[in-house]
Design a protein around this motif. Structure first.
Motif, mmCIF file in Angstrom:
data_model
loop_
_atom_site.group_PDB
_atom_site.id
_atom_site.type_symbol
_atom_site.label_atom_id
_atom_site.label_comp_id
_atom_site.label_asym_id
_atom_site.label_seq_id
_atom_site.Cartn_x
_atom_site.Cartn_y
_atom_site.Cartn_z
ATOM 1 N N SER A 300 23.939 31.828 40.386
ATOM 2 C CA SER A 300 24.924 32.154 39.265
ATOM 3 C C SER A 300 26.286 33.302 40.593
ATOM 4 C CB SER A 300 23.854 33.047 38.575
ATOM 5 O OG SER A 300 24.595 34.508 37.772
ATOM 6 N N ALA A 301 25.627 33.805 41.382
ATOM 7 C CA ALA A 301 26.243 34.043 42.569
ATOM 8 C C ALA A 301 27.114 34.126 42.831
ATOM 9 C CB ALA A 301 25.730 35.205 43.504
ATOM 10 N N LYS A 302 27.437 32.258 42.980
ATOM 11 C CA LYS A 302 28.700 31.986 43.202
ATOM 12 C C LYS A 302 29.488 31.641 41.833
ATOM 13 C CE LYS A 302 28.604 26.952 42.767
ATOM 14 N NZ LYS A 302 28.602 25.927 43.281
ATOM 15 N N ARG A 303 29.372 31.296 41.164
ATOM 16 C CA ARG A 303 30.107 30.974 39.823
ATOM 17 C C ARG A 303 30.757 32.491 39.850
ATOM 18 N NH1 ARG A 303 25.028 28.252 37.761
ATOM 19 N NH2 ARG A 303 24.437 30.200 36.940
ATOM 20 N N GLU A 304 30.280 33.435 39.606
ATOM 21 C CA GLU A 304 31.157 34.720 39.936
ATOM 22 C C GLU A 304 31.784 34.897 40.863
ATOM 23 O OE1 GLU A 304 30.591 37.042 37.781
ATOM 24 O OE2 GLU A 304 29.278 37.022 36.737
ATOM 25 N N VAL A 305 31.545 34.520 42.295
ATOM 26 C CA VAL A 305 32.899 34.042 42.890
ATOM 27 C C VAL A 305 34.139 33.589 42.839
ATOM 28 C CG1 VAL A 305 33.553 32.927 45.112
ATOM 29 C CG2 VAL A 305 31.424 34.047 45.018
ATOM 30 N N ALA A 306 33.774 32.506 42.216
ATOM 31 C CA ALA A 306 34.595 31.115 41.607
ATOM 32 C C ALA A 306 35.362 32.257 40.595
ATOM 33 C CB ALA A 306 34.107 29.711 41.334
ATOM 34 N N ARG A 307 34.780 32.978 39.281
ATOM 35 C CA ARG A 307 35.345 33.154 38.378
ATOM 36 C C ARG A 307 35.817 34.585 38.889
ATOM 37 N NH1 ARG A 307 31.209 32.255 34.890
ATOM 38 N NH2 ARG A 307 29.924 33.886 36.142
ATOM 39 N N ALA A 308 35.821 34.913 40.248
ATOM 40 C CA ALA A 308 36.870 35.592 40.800
ATOM 41 C C ALA A 308 38.316 35.293 41.584
ATOM 42 C CB ALA A 308 35.811 37.331 41.910
ATOM 43 N N ALA A 309 38.703 34.427 41.409
ATOM 44 C CA ALA A 309 40.009 33.927 42.083
ATOM 45 C C ALA A 309 40.750 33.836 41.860
ATOM 46 C CB ALA A 309 39.804 32.253 41.745
ATOM 47 N N GLY A 310 41.999 34.761 42.832
ATOM 48 C CA GLY A 310 43.255 35.615 41.689
ATOM 49 C C GLY A 310 42.620 37.139 41.802
ATOM 50 N N ASP A 311 42.008 37.619 42.191
ATOM 51 C CA ASP A 311 41.174 39.007 41.955
ATOM 52 C C ASP A 311 41.267 39.240 43.115
ATOM 53 O OD1 ASP A 311 40.865 41.464 41.868
ATOM 54 O OD2 ASP A 311 40.551 41.235 40.132
ATOM 55 N N PRO A 312 41.936 39.524 44.810
ATOM 56 C CA PRO A 312 41.127 40.119 45.910
ATOM 57 C C PRO A 312 39.984 40.846 45.785
ATOM 58 C CG PRO A 312 43.479 40.584 45.847
ATOM 59 C CD PRO A 312 43.279 40.050 44.643
ATOM 60 N N ASP A 313 40.322 42.282 45.171
ATOM 61 C CA ASP A 313 39.128 42.867 45.241
ATOM 62 C C ASP A 313 38.061 42.287 44.657
ATOM 63 O OD1 ASP A 313 40.654 44.696 46.547
ATOM 64 O OD2 ASP A 313 41.471 45.353 44.311
ATOM 65 N N ALA A 314 37.705 42.049 43.773
ATOM 66 C CA ALA A 314 37.157 40.956 42.574
ATOM 67 C C ALA A 314 36.131 40.265 43.298
ATOM 68 C CB ALA A 314 37.255 41.061 41.556
ATOM 69 N N LEU A 315 36.822 39.328 43.911
ATOM 70 C CA LEU A 315 36.927 38.634 45.096
ATOM 71 C C LEU A 315 35.524 39.007 45.959
ATOM 72 C CD1 LEU A 315 36.324 35.597 45.774
ATOM 73 C CD2 LEU A 315 38.449 35.809 46.937
ATOM 74 N N ARG A 316 36.781 40.210 46.349
ATOM 75 C CA ARG A 316 35.717 40.354 47.700
ATOM 76 C C ARG A 316 34.355 41.099 47.055
ATOM 77 N NH1 ARG A 316 38.294 45.749 51.146
ATOM 78 N NH2 ARG A 316 36.349 45.628 52.998
ATOM 79 N N ALA A 317 33.774 41.501 45.838
ATOM 80 C CA ALA A 317 32.401 42.180 46.016
ATOM 81 C C ALA A 317 32.474 41.712 45.336
ATOM 82 C CB ALA A 317 32.833 42.887 44.289
ATOM 83 N N ALA A 318 32.077 40.068 44.961
ATOM 84 C CA ALA A 318 31.417 38.927 44.098
ATOM 85 C C ALA A 318 30.694 38.469 45.883
ATOM 86 C CB ALA A 318 32.326 37.693 43.663
ATOM 87 N N MET A 319 31.614 38.551 46.915
ATOM 88 C CA MET A 319 31.604 37.512 47.722
ATOM 89 C C MET A 319 30.219 38.500 48.004
ATOM 90 S SD MET A 319 34.920 36.115 49.796
ATOM 91 C CE MET A 319 34.738 33.726 49.218
ATOM 92 N N GLU A 320 30.995 40.209 48.091
ATOM 93 C CA GLU A 320 29.112 41.007 48.795
ATOM 94 C C GLU A 320 27.856 40.973 47.930
ATOM 95 O OE1 GLU A 320 31.824 44.602 48.829
ATOM 96 O OE2 GLU A 320 32.635 43.948 50.712
ATOM 97 N N ALA A 321 28.393 40.631 46.731
ATOM 98 C CA ALA A 321 27.196 40.513 46.013
ATOM 99 C C ALA A 321 25.783 38.897 46.087
ATOM 100 C CB ALA A 321 27.451 40.302 44.862
#
Length: 764
Positions: A300-321
């Motif tokens: 689920s956390a990996k899917r959030e990372v994938a969904r955040a692609a294109g948005d660096p701030d969201a991607l950073r947060a998703a990767m930290e999560a």
């Protein structure tokens, strides 16, 4: 002729009708943002005594502030920040600290170096890494113009996110600590071991004696049966009274290194699917749900990372999560191999496909067919020489071992590693030296002026030589070679009117580069690629099973085109053994049959011994294909319209005079002085022997000069003053890029192809 191939002109060689286009994800003109030609002119004038120091210092200061502002803008660019986030989000701290108009102190220059190092990689180098290095499969056609390109509306047509396999192995290992889960996992004999009665054969070591109970258990641990099934089957036999006794014995055998019992997650992009299949085999609902819950949290956390692609701030947060979840479910650190640039360090990675359709036509292929045929003939000779030399070396080892009785492949394999990868003289070294010597003689390099910039030849005049005459390729994989071609043209229209040259960046001799997961998974039909490879190279190929720390080998670059009949050779402890294809090296006998050394598998199948070693010898074919030797300077070499060698300079870090220079001004002047002494162009690639990849350097730029001096100094401190440094001209340059996106921005490219020898393998 097979329908997956087309003729390579009239040469008799074949080329696959599909090729791979690698490209940069950032436009080529981004490199100009860090150029400083006026500053370079001023520095040269100062060194020539034509400009006063105070005038130069003013120009340098202005250039420093301008470049600093550019780097600050780059550091704030969302696309750049996203690329950094995918690759090394720890570097974001340095990016955040770059502010406009800041004082140029040492800490700021250190942060700028980080930006420069990544920017040159994303803008200048055709690396297959996420959206900043996308790939696309292209068609090679016998009809139509030389080149057809139809860019899509977006940069990418597909983005794919995968777990790094090491992360899933960490979760599997955590699960295996729970006896309630472990009993449902299949234990397996380590892939390099063979059970032989009451002993276990090991590579290059005496057999391990085992008890009757241990032998019974080991005979059932085939990687298919779950521990619960093994325990139920052996209880009441050979002194194993209960299933609990069986589990205890399995634990002890695992502790002795004879069994692997953690789910055996493979090095593969499909590691998650493998782990899901294992957990589905847990029949206890409560245990299954508990084990699956942790995996689902990760997924689920990996899917959030994938969904955040294109948005660096969201991607950073998703990767930290994701990192937080990983640490919670495994208790392990979420980063490994800290400090290594080219390694699977994080928990997930992204691969992408460029949104473009490209067709390479017969006019372009025929335009370089004859010079490529010369390169392919030389590659054929190289494989034949390697086959002969390594065949003789393997025979010597065989004769040495045979004096003590039957020869096991595992023992011969162990002894062979020295001549393959040892630090002393190896057979490949002499062959590579002879290979370069023959080309040097053919090109007449010993007769040209040391400062000659370019040599030009026609394919026909060189084809008259028999320097690389040979009967055929040395082994089956030696039939297929994979060149990297870079088309130098400022547009598709220029290519179609014949205004272009092609650079052979690298010839992957005897190496099927499409057989790589990162490439095959980008193809719409990987099965078709697998069948084409099997048609060219045969089935029953021997595939060594590599350990997790094998250099530069990760799940991204694992084999992607294995045929169901291919043999998986176990020679050391390694994950991912397929019970249906695994053959332990300790179960393979080597003998002489009809004057040829042959390896015979436990099921009776046999292969010529060199074919068993073919993938390791192919590594040397790739490394040995060097047209020029180690001269201080070699000119650009062009055959017809194919550049087969870029202009190159060779030196050491000590000879550069850059190792002990400190401060921005001193470093810049030292680089300009060094450039003048060697006669270097302004744009070059620099390869330090301590680094895996070359570095693009703009020698007009103070920030690139600072980075270069820093890297040279670091190499000298860690590996000594004799570290080799190779400088090559940049070709193509930013103004010779033909691939554009929908907005007209142009990108560097590299066309990777498969070319097939008309002669069968093993004739050498």
């Amino acid at each position: 002729m097979s329908d997956h191939r087309m003729p390579l002109g009239d040469t008799g060689w074949w080329v696959w009708s599909e090729a791979l286009l690698r490209s940069t994800g950032f436009p080529a003109d981004g490199l100009a943002r860090l150029s400083a030609p006026d500053c370079a002119q001023a520095a040269d004038a100062l060194l020539s005594g034509e400009l006063a120091a105070e005038d130069f210092d003013k120009i340098l200061e202005e250039a420093g502030h301008e470049l600093g502002d550019e780097l600050t803008e780059i550091a704030a660019d969302p696309l750049f920040r996203e690329a950094i986030t995918w690759q090394n989000r720890g570097a974001l701290v340095s990016l955040d600290a770059l502010t406009p108009g800041g004082r140029r102190h040492s800490r700021r220059r250190e942060r700028e170096r980080i930006v420069v190092k990544y920017w040159q990689r994303y803008s200048a180098k055709n690396e297959t890494v996420g959206f900043f290095g996308p790939v696309t499969w292209v068609r090679c056609s016998e009809d139509g113009p030389a080149l057809e390109v139809r860019p899509g509306e977006r940069l990418l047509s597909d983005r794919r996110v995968f777990f790094e396999d090491w992360a899933l192995r960490a979760y599997a290992a955590k699960l295996a600590e729970d006896p309630a889960v472990r009993r449902w996992l299949p234990p397996a004999l380590q892939p390099q071991l063979t059970l032989d009665g009451r002993q276990v054969r090991r590579p290059a070591q005496p057999p391990v004696p085992v008890s009757a109970a241990e032998a019974l258990l080991l005979s059932r641990c085939d990687g298919r049966r779950r521990a619960v099934d093994v325990a139920a089957e052996v209880a009441g036999q050979a002194g194993i009274r209960t299933e609990a006794d069986a589990y205890l014995q399995l634990d002890l055998l695992t502790g002795r290194g004879l069994l692997t019992w953690q789910g055996d997650v493979p090095q593969s992009p499909h590691a998650e699917e493998h782990l899901r299949r294992l957990l589905a085999g847990i029949e206890d609902p409560a245990v299954r749900e508990r084990a699956h819950a942790g995996l689902e949290r990760l997924a689920s956390a990996k899917r959030e990372v994938a969904r955040a692609a294109g948005d660096p701030d969201a991607l950073r947060a998703a990767m930290e999560a994701l990192s937080t979840v990983f640490s919670e479910v495994t208790g392990a650190d979420s980063v490994r191999r800290t400090g290594r640039t080219y390694a699977g360090r994080g928990l997930v990675y992204e691969d992408t496909t460029r949104d473009v359709r490209v067709t390479v036509g017969k006019p372009l292929i025929d335009g370089v067919a004859e010079p490529l045929a010369l390169m392919l003939q030389a590659a054929r000779w190289l494989t034949a020489e390697l086959a002969t030399t390594y065949g003789q070396a393997l025979r010597e080892l065989y004769e040495e071992l045979r004096a003590d009785g039957p020869v096991l492949l595992s023992d011969l394999w162990y002894l062979a590693q020295g001549m393959l990868f040892g630090t002393g003289p190896r057979p490949v070294d002499a062959i590579a030296e002879e290979f370069a010597r023959r080309w040097s003689e053919l090109f007449g390099l010993d007769q040209v002026d040391p400062d000659t910039a370019e040599l030009t030849f026609t394919a026909r005049e060189l084809a008259a030589s028999d320097a690389f005459a040979t009967a055929g390729p040395g082994w089956s994989d030696g039939r297929l070679h994979s060149p990297d071609l870079q088309i130098c043209a400022d547009s598709v229209e220029a290519v179609n009117r014949g205004d272009y040259v092609v650079v052979m960046g690298e010839m992957h001799a005897a190496w099927a580069t499409f057989d790589c997961a990162v490439f095959s998974l980008a193809h719409p039909d990987p099965g078709a690629l697998r069948d084409a490879l099997a048609e060219d190279l045969g089935t029953d190929r021997v595939r060594p099973l590599y350990p997790v720390e094998w250099p530069r080998y990760t799940g991204r670059v694992t084999h992607g085109l294995d045929h169901p009949t291919d043999i998986q050779l176990g020679w050391t402890a390694a994950p991912g053994a397929d019970p249906d294809r695994l053959v332990p090296a300790t179960g393979v006998l080597v003998d002489e049959v009809g004057g040829e050394l042959v390896a015979t598998m436990p099921d009776g199948r046999s292969r010529p011994l060199l074919e068993v070693f073919s993938q390791l010898v192919s590594i040397h074919a790739v490394d040995g294909f060097k047209l020029v030797g180690g001269d201080r300077h070699t000119p650009r070499i062009t055959i017809d319209r194919l550049v087969v060698a870029r202009r190159t300079w060779r030196t050491t870090v000590d000879a550069t005079g850059l190792t002990d220079v400190g401060g921005e001004r001193a470093r810049y002047l030292a680089v300009r002085r060094w450039r003048r002494e060697l006669g270097l162009p302004e744009r070059v690639f620099v390869k330090l022997s301590t680094e895996i990849k070359p570095l693009y350097v703009d020698l007009t730029s103070p920030v690139f000069a600072d980075l270069l001096c820093s890297m040279v100094r670091s190499a000298s401190l860690t590996a000594g003053q004799d570290v080799r440094l190779v400088i090559s001209e940049m070709l193509p340059g930013p103004d010779q890029t033909w691939l554009s996106d929908a907005e007209g921005r142009r990108y560097f490219t590299e066309l990777r192809m498969h070319m097939v020898d008309p002669l069968p393998g093993g004739a050498g």
